[in-house]
Scaffold this motif. Sequence first.
Motif, mmCIF file in Angstrom:
data_model
loop_
_atom_site.group_PDB
_atom_site.id
_atom_site.type_symbol
_atom_site.label_atom_id
_atom_site.label_comp_id
_atom_site.label_asym_id
_atom_site.label_seq_id
_atom_site.Cartn_x
_atom_site.Cartn_y
_atom_site.Cartn_z
ATOM 1 N N ASN A 61 0.874 -1.164 0.000
ATOM 2 C CA ASN A 61 0.000 0.000 0.000
ATOM 3 C C ASN A 61 0.913 1.216 0.000
ATOM 4 O O ASN A 61 1.741 1.374 0.909
ATOM 5 C CB ASN A 61 -0.910 0.020 1.233
ATOM 6 C CG ASN A 61 -1.745 1.288 1.315
ATOM 7 O OD1 ASN A 61 -1.293 2.294 1.845
ATOM 8 N ND2 ASN A 61 -2.948 1.237 0.801
ATOM 9 N N VAL A 96 -1.580 -5.073 -4.745
ATOM 10 C CA VAL A 96 -1.837 -3.776 -4.123
ATOM 11 C C VAL A 96 -2.916 -3.940 -3.060
ATOM 12 O O VAL A 96 -3.975 -4.504 -3.325
ATOM 13 C CB VAL A 96 -2.287 -2.737 -5.169
ATOM 14 C CG1 VAL A 96 -2.800 -1.464 -4.494
ATOM 15 C CG2 VAL A 96 -1.139 -2.405 -6.108
ATOM 16 N N SER A 137 -5.617 -2.122 -0.669
ATOM 17 C CA SER A 137 -6.329 -0.847 -0.630
ATOM 18 C C SER A 137 -6.134 -0.160 0.715
ATOM 19 O O SER A 137 -5.775 -0.779 1.716
ATOM 20 C CB SER A 137 -7.827 -1.059 -0.904
ATOM 21 O OG SER A 137 -8.392 -1.902 0.089
ATOM 22 N N ASN A 164 -8.581 5.006 -3.336
ATOM 23 C CA ASN A 164 -8.604 3.587 -3.684
ATOM 24 C C ASN A 164 -8.980 3.372 -5.153
ATOM 25 O O ASN A 164 -8.474 2.453 -5.795
ATOM 26 C CB ASN A 164 -9.573 2.835 -2.777
ATOM 27 C CG ASN A 164 -8.955 2.508 -1.433
ATOM 28 O OD1 ASN A 164 -7.745 2.410 -1.306
ATOM 29 N ND2 ASN A 164 -9.792 2.340 -0.423
ATOM 30 N N ALA A 205 -5.836 4.141 -7.109
ATOM 31 C CA ALA A 205 -4.863 3.053 -6.986
ATOM 32 C C ALA A 205 -5.306 1.835 -7.784
ATOM 33 O O ALA A 205 -4.484 1.176 -8.436
ATOM 34 C CB ALA A 205 -4.681 2.685 -5.518
ATOM 35 N N ALA A 206 -6.603 1.526 -7.736
ATOM 36 C CA ALA A 206 -7.114 0.369 -8.482
ATOM 37 C C ALA A 206 -6.971 0.578 -9.984
ATOM 38 O O ALA A 206 -6.626 -0.355 -10.722
ATOM 39 C CB ALA A 206 -8.574 0.115 -8.111
ATOM 40 N N ALA A 265 -3.339 0.063 -10.795
ATOM 41 C CA ALA A 265 -2.993 -1.359 -10.720
ATOM 42 C C ALA A 265 -3.538 -2.110 -11.936
ATOM 43 O O ALA A 265 -2.849 -2.964 -12.513
ATOM 44 C CB ALA A 265 -3.552 -1.960 -9.434
ATOM 45 N N ARG A 266 -4.743 -1.769 -12.331
ATOM 46 C CA ARG A 266 -5.343 -2.436 -13.490
ATOM 47 C C ARG A 266 -4.532 -2.160 -14.753
ATOM 48 O O ARG A 266 -4.325 -3.049 -15.592
ATOM 49 C CB ARG A 266 -6.785 -1.961 -13.670
ATOM 50 C CG ARG A 266 -7.591 -2.762 -14.685
ATOM 51 C CD ARG A 266 -9.020 -2.265 -14.775
ATOM 52 N NE ARG A 266 -9.693 -2.315 -13.485
ATOM 53 C CZ ARG A 266 -10.042 -1.241 -12.775
ATOM 54 N NH1 ARG A 266 -9.769 -0.033 -13.223
ATOM 55 N NH2 ARG A 266 -10.658 -1.381 -11.629
ATOM 56 N N VAL A 317 -5.651 -6.305 -6.924
ATOM 57 C CA VAL A 317 -5.884 -5.465 -5.761
ATOM 58 C C VAL A 317 -6.592 -6.284 -4.690
ATOM 59 O O VAL A 317 -7.561 -6.996 -4.977
ATOM 60 C CB VAL A 317 -6.749 -4.230 -6.116
ATOM 61 C CG1 VAL A 317 -7.056 -3.403 -4.868
ATOM 62 C CG2 VAL A 317 -6.051 -3.382 -7.165
ATOM 63 N N ASP A 329 -8.726 -5.864 -1.255
ATOM 64 C CA ASP A 329 -9.440 -4.877 -0.454
ATOM 65 C C ASP A 329 -9.431 -5.350 0.992
ATOM 66 O O ASP A 329 -10.206 -6.223 1.337
ATOM 67 C CB ASP A 329 -10.875 -4.714 -0.958
ATOM 68 C CG ASP A 329 -11.618 -3.603 -0.257
ATOM 69 O OD1 ASP A 329 -12.722 -3.281 -0.670
ATOM 70 O OD2 ASP A 329 -11.092 -3.054 0.731
#
Length: 213
Positions: free
Chosen positions: A115, A150, A152, A197, A200-201, A204-205, A211, A213
């Motif tokens: 994170n 990753v 969250s 979040n 970040a998602a 990451a995608r 990810v 959670d």
Amino acid sequence: RAFDGGDAGRNLTCARDPAEALDVYKRLRPPPGRAYAAEGCLPAPPRPARKTRSCLSRVVFAGDSVFRHATAFLACELGTKVRYAALRGALPANETAHAARLLAAADKKATLVVNFAGLWQVAYGDVEAYGPAVRRLLRVARRSFRRVVVASTTAVYPAHLFGRAACPRSDSVLPGLAPGVARAKRAMTEYRVEALNKAAADAARSERVPVAD
């Protein structure tokens, strides 16, 4: 007002009446419980401590104080060393330091659960700047570890934590909480966590990183 994902220094209105200020933060309701419910999922099977220790030997955690406490708990409960790399400070100002710590912890046989100091970003940083910085750091991480996940950023509820002390007043809802500390974290709202979040998602995608959670 609650922050909607913009810069931490903008759009802050502090009430003059302490009761009014406290009411503002009480209205920042946590999201519905069903948002985090494990709908239709069976409980995970029990795992003997020996197997858990073996699994953790192949995992590196990187993040802020949330992961620091989590890894300390795991180490205490399981009686084993748990690897942790500290990532502190908002992005992109601390991006170079984050990258250096990831490189120092690099292990091509290990999984990195990371994170990127989300709570620091929520409190002090700009949500819009977070995604691009995370994307660049994920490229560093993918070159340094076998697999990257990753994690969250945890939910926060300022009404319960800081109340009216989040406005620049001399008093505090919590005994022993310095007003300066509360003021510094006045931007730490659940709305900004959710926006962070999502950023970040999305990052990451784009890097094909899962990810958790």
